[in-house]
Design a protein around this motif. Sequence first.
Motif, PDB file in Angstrom:
ATOM      1  N   SER A  99       0.857  -1.178   0.000  1.00 36.22           N
ATOM      2  CA  SER A  99       0.000   0.000   0.000  1.00 36.22           C
ATOM      3  C   SER A  99       0.898   1.234   0.000  1.00 36.22           C
ATOM      4  O   SER A  99       1.597   1.502   0.977  1.00 36.22           O
ATOM      5  CB  SER A  99      -0.904  -0.017   1.231  1.00 36.22           C
ATOM      6  N   THR A 100       0.876   1.978  -1.086  1.00 34.93           N
ATOM      7  CA  THR A 100       1.729   3.151  -1.254  1.00 34.93           C
ATOM      8  C   THR A 100       0.908   4.421  -1.050  1.00 34.93           C
ATOM      9  O   THR A 100      -0.242   4.497  -1.483  1.00 34.93           O
ATOM     10  CB  THR A 100       2.343   3.168  -2.669  1.00 34.93           C
ATOM     11  N   THR A 101       1.498   5.407  -0.406  1.00 33.14           N
ATOM     12  CA  THR A 101       0.821   6.687  -0.237  1.00 33.14           C
ATOM     13  C   THR A 101       0.725   7.385  -1.590  1.00 33.14           C
ATOM     14  O   THR A 101       1.533   7.137  -2.484  1.00 33.14           O
ATOM     15  CB  THR A 101       1.575   7.586   0.761  1.00 33.14           C
TER      16      THR A 101
ATOM     17  N   ASP B 159       1.596  10.269  -2.577  1.00 33.18           N
ATOM     18  CA  ASP B 159       2.770  11.039  -2.972  1.00 33.18           C
ATOM     19  C   ASP B 159       4.002  10.165  -3.207  1.00 33.18           C
ATOM     20  O   ASP B 159       5.086  10.681  -3.485  1.00 33.18           O
ATOM     21  CB  ASP B 159       3.076  12.120  -1.937  1.00 33.18           C
TER      22      ASP B 159
ATOM     23  N   ARG C  86       5.891   8.532  -1.226  1.00 31.25           N
ATOM     24  CA  ARG C  86       6.987   8.681  -0.274  1.00 31.25           C
ATOM     25  C   ARG C  86       7.143   7.451   0.617  1.00 31.25           C
ATOM     26  O   ARG C  86       8.253   7.130   1.025  1.00 31.25           O
ATOM     27  CB  ARG C  86       6.760   9.903   0.616  1.00 31.25           C
ATOM     28  N   TYR C  87       6.039   6.789   0.935  1.00 29.31           N
ATOM     29  CA  TYR C  87       6.060   5.638   1.836  1.00 29.31           C
ATOM     30  C   TYR C  87       5.278   4.480   1.221  1.00 29.31           C
ATOM     31  O   TYR C  87       4.265   4.698   0.557  1.00 29.31           O
ATOM     32  CB  TYR C  87       5.432   5.984   3.194  1.00 29.31           C
TER      33      TYR C  87
ATOM     34  N   GLN D 167       3.752   0.748   2.589  1.00 27.10           N
ATOM     35  CA  GLN D 167       3.523  -0.237   3.641  1.00 27.10           C
ATOM     36  C   GLN D 167       3.507  -1.610   2.973  1.00 27.10           C
ATOM     37  O   GLN D 167       2.691  -1.871   2.095  1.00 27.10           O
ATOM     38  CB  GLN D 167       2.180   0.039   4.326  1.00 27.10           C
TER      39      GLN D 167
END
Length: 122
Positions: A41-43, A45, A47-48, A50
């Motif tokens: 699961s990517t944000t 933007d 940047r992160y 999971q």
Amino acid sequence: MASNRIGRINEEIQRELAAQIRSLKDPRVSGAGMLSVTRVSTTPDLRYAQVYVSALDKTQEKEAVKGLKSAAGFLRRELGAVLRLRYTPELQFTADDSIEHGAHILELLRDVERKSGGQEDV
């Protein structure tokens, strides 16, 4: 339209991480048996990310997650070399318990079915 892009990026990250995890030499990761990346699961933007992982041997799962967290920088660098993104997301590893949760719900449903099996409505 952006959500479709995020979905494709999540799938690509999942595919690449699954291939890279096999090549890790950390005994905590290689000793966990079969380790699989179940979901990413990517944000929005980028940047992160999971990363949810599941191990066949649940007793070794916590150690495997610790090993993956310590190898996160290496995996991020390798991921950045393969993917053509402006930002390579920072990887955050989490043990996935969705399989256990689904098995628990299934057991509860079977228990209800057994209790109501003798009492049929006419």
